[in-house]
Design a protein around this motif. Structure first.
Motif, PDB file in Angstrom:
ATOM      1  N   GLU A  64       0.748  -1.181  -0.153  1.00 29.12           N
ATOM      2  CA  GLU A  64      -0.035  -0.031   0.117  1.00 29.12           C
ATOM      3  C   GLU A  64       0.864   1.188  -0.068  1.00 29.12           C
ATOM      4  O   GLU A  64       0.594   2.320  -0.696  1.00 29.12           O
ATOM      5  CB  GLU A  64      -1.006  -0.057   1.217  1.00 29.12           C
ATOM      6  N   VAL A  65       1.844   1.302   0.887  1.00 31.03           N
ATOM      7  CA  VAL A  65       2.780   2.454   0.993  1.00 31.03           C
ATOM      8  C   VAL A  65       3.488   2.542  -0.348  1.00 31.03           C
ATOM      9  O   VAL A  65       3.630   3.709  -0.974  1.00 31.03           O
ATOM     10  CB  VAL A  65       3.683   2.465   2.070  1.00 31.03           C
ATOM     11  N   LEU A  66       3.904   1.553  -1.002  1.00 34.20           N
ATOM     12  CA  LEU A  66       4.830   1.661  -2.080  1.00 34.20           C
ATOM     13  C   LEU A  66       3.782   2.277  -3.302  1.00 34.20           C
ATOM     14  O   LEU A  66       4.190   3.091  -4.274  1.00 34.20           O
ATOM     15  CB  LEU A  66       5.211   0.185  -2.530  1.00 34.20           C
ATOM     16  N   ALA A  67       2.571   1.446  -3.495  1.00 35.37           N
ATOM     17  CA  ALA A  67       1.578   2.025  -4.306  1.00 35.37           C
ATOM     18  C   ALA A  67       1.343   3.350  -4.222  1.00 35.37           C
ATOM     19  O   ALA A  67       0.905   4.089  -5.401  1.00 35.37           O
ATOM     20  CB  ALA A  67       0.278   1.153  -4.445  1.00 35.37           C
ATOM     21  N   ASN A  68       1.087   3.753  -2.948  1.00 34.03           N
ATOM     22  CA  ASN A  68       1.009   5.373  -2.910  1.00 34.03           C
ATOM     23  C   ASN A  68       2.253   6.126  -3.077  1.00 34.03           C
ATOM     24  O   ASN A  68       2.147   7.456  -2.743  1.00 34.03           O
ATOM     25  CB  ASN A  68       0.380   5.737  -1.314  1.00 34.03           C
ATOM     26  N   GLU A  69       3.485   5.715  -3.514  1.00 35.47           N
ATOM     27  CA  GLU A  69       4.470   6.400  -3.886  1.00 35.47           C
ATOM     28  C   GLU A  69       4.973   7.299  -2.781  1.00 35.47           C
ATOM     29  O   GLU A  69       5.733   8.241  -2.727  1.00 35.47           O
ATOM     30  CB  GLU A  69       4.348   7.252  -4.776  1.00 35.47           C
ATOM     31  N   GLN A  70       4.824   6.465  -1.525  1.00 31.24           N
ATOM     32  CA  GLN A  70       5.451   7.208  -0.408  1.00 31.24           C
ATOM     33  C   GLN A  70       6.718   6.755  -0.111  1.00 31.24           C
ATOM     34  O   GLN A  70       7.427   6.886   0.865  1.00 31.24           O
ATOM     35  CB  GLN A  70       4.514   6.769   0.763  1.00 31.24           C
ATOM     36  N   ALA A  71       7.323   5.682  -0.845  1.00 25.09           N
ATOM     37  CA  ALA A  71       8.676   5.179  -0.978  1.00 25.09           C
ATOM     38  C   ALA A  71       8.849   4.583  -2.398  1.00 25.09           C
ATOM     39  O   ALA A  71       8.079   4.238  -3.048  1.00 25.09           O
ATOM     40  CB  ALA A  71       8.903   4.169   0.106  1.00 25.09           C
ATOM     41  N   GLY A  72      10.307   4.486  -2.722  1.00 23.85           N
ATOM     42  CA  GLY A  72      10.563   4.089  -4.180  1.00 23.85           C
ATOM     43  C   GLY A  72      10.903   2.642  -4.311  1.00 23.85           C
ATOM     44  O   GLY A  72      10.479   1.854  -5.330  1.00 23.85           O
ATOM     45  N   ASP A  73      11.297   1.810  -3.097  1.00 23.65           N
ATOM     46  CA  ASP A  73      11.499   0.576  -3.383  1.00 23.65           C
ATOM     47  C   ASP A  73      11.178  -0.253  -2.001  1.00 23.65           C
ATOM     48  O   ASP A  73      10.979   0.340  -1.036  1.00 23.65           O
ATOM     49  CB  ASP A  73      12.755   0.347  -3.703  1.00 23.65           C
ATOM     50  N   MET A  74      10.946  -1.633  -2.178  1.00 26.11           N
ATOM     51  CA  MET A  74      10.413  -2.222  -0.982  1.00 26.11           C
ATOM     52  C   MET A  74      11.433  -3.606  -0.776  1.00 26.11           C
ATOM     53  O   MET A  74      11.496  -4.381  -1.826  1.00 26.11           O
ATOM     54  CB  MET A  74       9.143  -2.596  -0.875  1.00 26.11           C
ATOM     55  N   LEU A  75      11.798  -3.927   0.287  1.00 29.54           N
ATOM     56  CA  LEU A  75      12.368  -5.298   0.543  1.00 29.54           C
ATOM     57  C   LEU A  75      11.583  -6.067   1.312  1.00 29.54           C
ATOM     58  O   LEU A  75      11.306  -5.571   2.469  1.00 29.54           O
ATOM     59  CB  LEU A  75      13.974  -5.219   1.034  1.00 29.54           C
ATOM     60  N   VAL A  76      11.309  -7.334   1.092  1.00 34.10           N
ATOM     61  CA  VAL A  76      10.561  -8.156   1.923  1.00 34.10           C
ATOM     62  C   VAL A  76      11.622  -8.900   2.162  1.00 34.10           C
ATOM     63  O   VAL A  76      12.132 -10.072   1.406  1.00 34.10           O
ATOM     64  CB  VAL A  76       9.374  -8.767   1.119  1.00 34.10           C
ATOM     65  N   THR A  77      12.016  -8.988   3.439  1.00 33.65           N
ATOM     66  CA  THR A  77      13.055  -9.939   4.081  1.00 33.65           C
ATOM     67  C   THR A  77      12.673 -11.195   4.736  1.00 33.65           C
ATOM     68  O   THR A  77      11.426 -11.006   5.429  1.00 33.65           O
ATOM     69  CB  THR A  77      14.073  -9.047   5.002  1.00 33.65           C
ATOM     70  N   GLY A  78      13.196 -12.428   4.497  1.00 36.07           N
ATOM     71  CA  GLY A  78      12.645 -13.542   5.110  1.00 36.07           C
ATOM     72  C   GLY A  78      11.923 -14.416   4.453  1.00 36.07           C
ATOM     73  O   GLY A  78      10.893 -15.138   4.859  1.00 36.07           O
ATOM     74  N   VAL A  79      11.613 -14.430   3.204  1.00 39.51           N
ATOM     75  CA  VAL A  79      10.727 -14.845   2.221  1.00 39.51           C
ATOM     76  C   VAL A  79      11.280 -16.325   1.956  1.00 39.51           C
ATOM     77  O   VAL A  79      12.525 -16.389   1.684  1.00 39.51           O
ATOM     78  CB  VAL A  79      10.766 -14.212   0.681  1.00 39.51           C
ATOM     79  N   SER A  80      10.347 -17.401   1.967  1.00 39.25           N
ATOM     80  CA  SER A  80      10.524 -18.785   1.727  1.00 39.25           C
ATOM     81  C   SER A  80      11.360 -19.015   0.215  1.00 39.25           C
ATOM     82  O   SER A  80      10.992 -18.470  -0.575  1.00 39.25           O
ATOM     83  CB  SER A  80       9.448 -19.733   2.005  1.00 39.25           C
TER      84      SER A  80
END
Length: 178
Positions: free
Chosen positions: A51-67
């Motif tokens: 949601e935050v990414l789609a609202n352009e409140q940040a440019g990139d996202m790391l999802v850490t700990g993915v299987s």
């Protein structure tokens, strides 16, 4: 003398737990950051990050700990992420298996991308320990902004997380323990 010391320790533990359980971190409003960090493991975390990414409140996202079995396509389908957003802006981190590992994986990603201001999205009861571990691994000039996902944790969850936080802090104060 020992009884008084034990009483002080028990009182400090009780007051600390009451503070921990009653003053959980809160969601963040509209703040701009360079990137979003989302450790896996709690309901609503990834959805909030997207949601935050789609609202352009940040440019990139790391999802850490993915299987390691999860593919980007599966991730996008499960969390209803448009593929263009997935391809441009979301990195799946497969190296971490716990909160300390999330922090190490995040640190490498932040260094590789030269981010300075991070939004940490995690469950309210997990926020303090996740932030503490990140601060241990990131340079001092990196700003971490808390964006807690509201939950209704059980007393058992709070009890366990409080003790994990105490153990984490103890290893920071006495490095030989960790």
């Amino acid at each position: 003398m020992i009884r008084r010391l034990l009483a002080v320790i028990v009182l400090a533990w009780i007051l600390g737990f009451v503070w921990f359980a009653s003053a959980l971190p809160q969601p963040l409003g509209d703040a701009q950051t360079d990137a979003i960090i989302v450790p896996t493991g709690g309901a609503g975390r990834i959805e909030r990050g997207v949601e935050v990414l789609a609202n352009e409140q940040a440019g990139d996202m790391l999802v850490t700990g993915v299987s390691t079995q999860v593919t980007p396509g599966e991730f996008a389908a499960e969390f209803d992420v448009p593929m263009d957003l997935m391809e441009c802006c979301i990195t799946l981190g497969f190296d971490a298996v716990d909160t300390r590992g999330n922090a190490r994986e995040t640190s490498r990603w932040v260094e590789d991308n030269n981010y300075k201001r991070l939004r940490l999205v995690t469950t309210d009861w997990h926020m303090r320990r996740a932030e503490s571990e990140l601060r241990r691994t990131l340079p001092d000039n990196i700003v971490i902004v808390r964006d807690a996902v509201h939950s209704e944790p059980s007393l058992g969850t709070l009890f366990l997380e409080y003790h994990k936080l105490l153990a984490s802090r103890a290893t920071q104060w006495m490095p030989g323990l960790g």
